[in-house]
Motif scaffolding. Structure first.
Motif, mmCIF file in Angstrom:
data_model
loop_
_atom_site.group_PDB
_atom_site.id
_atom_site.type_symbol
_atom_site.label_atom_id
_atom_site.label_comp_id
_atom_site.label_asym_id
_atom_site.label_seq_id
_atom_site.Cartn_x
_atom_site.Cartn_y
_atom_site.Cartn_z
ATOM 1 N N PRO A 179 0.702 -1.364 -0.277
ATOM 2 C CA PRO A 179 -0.359 0.025 -0.168
ATOM 3 C C PRO A 179 0.632 1.351 -0.330
ATOM 4 O O PRO A 179 1.926 1.227 0.119
ATOM 5 N N VAL A 180 -0.236 2.584 -0.810
ATOM 6 C CA VAL A 180 1.217 3.250 -0.778
ATOM 7 C C VAL A 180 1.612 3.523 1.092
ATOM 8 O O VAL A 180 2.893 4.589 1.057
ATOM 9 N N LEU A 181 0.787 4.451 1.650
ATOM 10 C CA LEU A 181 1.364 4.823 2.814
ATOM 11 C C LEU A 181 2.206 3.915 3.339
ATOM 12 O O LEU A 181 2.957 4.173 4.773
ATOM 13 N N GLY A 182 1.322 2.491 3.525
ATOM 14 C CA GLY A 182 2.524 1.847 4.143
ATOM 15 C C GLY A 182 3.739 1.448 4.065
ATOM 16 O O GLY A 182 4.512 1.707 4.651
ATOM 17 N N ALA A 183 4.015 1.960 2.824
ATOM 18 C CA ALA A 183 5.104 1.988 1.288
ATOM 19 C C ALA A 183 5.987 3.120 2.021
ATOM 20 O O ALA A 183 7.707 2.765 1.938
ATOM 21 N N LEU A 184 5.253 4.174 1.935
ATOM 22 C CA LEU A 184 6.169 5.431 2.298
ATOM 23 C C LEU A 184 6.436 5.337 3.697
ATOM 24 O O LEU A 184 8.118 5.941 4.780
ATOM 25 N N GLY A 185 5.398 4.832 4.454
ATOM 26 C CA GLY A 185 6.411 5.343 5.798
ATOM 27 C C GLY A 185 7.341 4.270 6.649
ATOM 28 O O GLY A 185 8.065 4.613 6.782
ATOM 29 N N TYR A 186 7.107 3.263 5.899
ATOM 30 C CA TYR A 186 8.785 2.093 5.832
ATOM 31 C C TYR A 186 9.597 2.533 5.029
ATOM 32 O O TYR A 186 10.964 2.834 5.759
#
Length: 227
Positions: A16-23
């Motif tokens: 997911p975009v938000l998960g990848a961004l936070g990661y």
């Protein structure tokens, strides 16, 4: 032809975009910490191993590397939606020496340590790209709402002192907002792409080694026995 090994330990990564961004943003501080721990402990341990003082330090480095590997597998699963199979060989039930020999001869231990070292340069690159694309995209998209409140009552490009272009009204900022939306679209694609690439990298480094993958692939190619 049997399924590929990636099909055995999870579907194709699509974070997911938000998960990848936070990661991706969190990889820089975690990379700094991991690099510092691994380099410091292994350097100190190897440097003092001749007088036996370094052995406990090296043992601590091994335990930290394996614990960090478990943490990273959980983080990849949680934030990138990618399952990574635990690669460690079973430890003997008895014998402290035998258990440590199993840890030290397990290739997964050293891949964990290498992953922590490589996380620093990867984290620097990923953090830089994420901050650049998302900050430019968000700033340009929202320009019509704040351009009149900037110093001088306008947005000056490329800088306040070098005023090639002046944007002093929401209407004038609309083309910039459209450009910002394009940058945000690129940022979304880049975030998902980097997240997918890092998930595959984590699976290769933190999952079972090449020999285990070959054995698993051979097992899936075997025909099912007829009852």
């Amino acid at each position: 032809m049997g399924p590929t090994y990636s099909a055995l330990d999870g579907t194709r990564p699509r974070p997911p975009v938000l998960g990848a961004l936070g990661y991706l943003l969190s990889n820089l501080p975690l990379g700094v910490a991991g690099f510092a721990l691994m380099v410091t402990l292994f350097t100190a341990g190897l440097g003092t191993a001749i007088v036996w003082v370094g052995l406990p330090i090296l043992g601590l480095a091994v335990l930290i590397a394996r614990a960090a590997g478990r943490f990273e597998r959980a983080r990849v699963h949680r934030m990138l939606g990618t399952y990574v199979v635990t690669p460690y060989k079973p430890l003997p039930e008895f014998g402290l020496k035998a258990r440590w020999r199993a840890r030290l001869t397990d290739g997964a231990t050293w891949r964990d340590a290498l992953y922590l070292v490589l996380l620093l340069p990867l984290g620097i690159a990923e953090f830089t790209l994420m901050v650049a694309f998302w900050s430019v995209g968000l700033a340009a998209t929202a320009l019509p709402f704040y351009c009149e409140y900037l110093p001088g009552g306008a947005y000056f490009f490329p800088s306040y002192d070098l005023r090639w272009i002046a944007v002093d009204s929401p209407v004038d900022a609309l083309p910039w907002a459209a450009l910002g939306l394009i940058v945000l679209a690129l940022a979304i694609g880049l975030t998902r792409g980097l997240g997918t690439a890092h998930a595959l990298f984590a699976r290769a480094m933190l999952g079972p080694g090449p020999r285990a993958r070959r054995l698993a692939g051979s097992a899936t190619d075997q025909p099912n026995p007829v009852a």
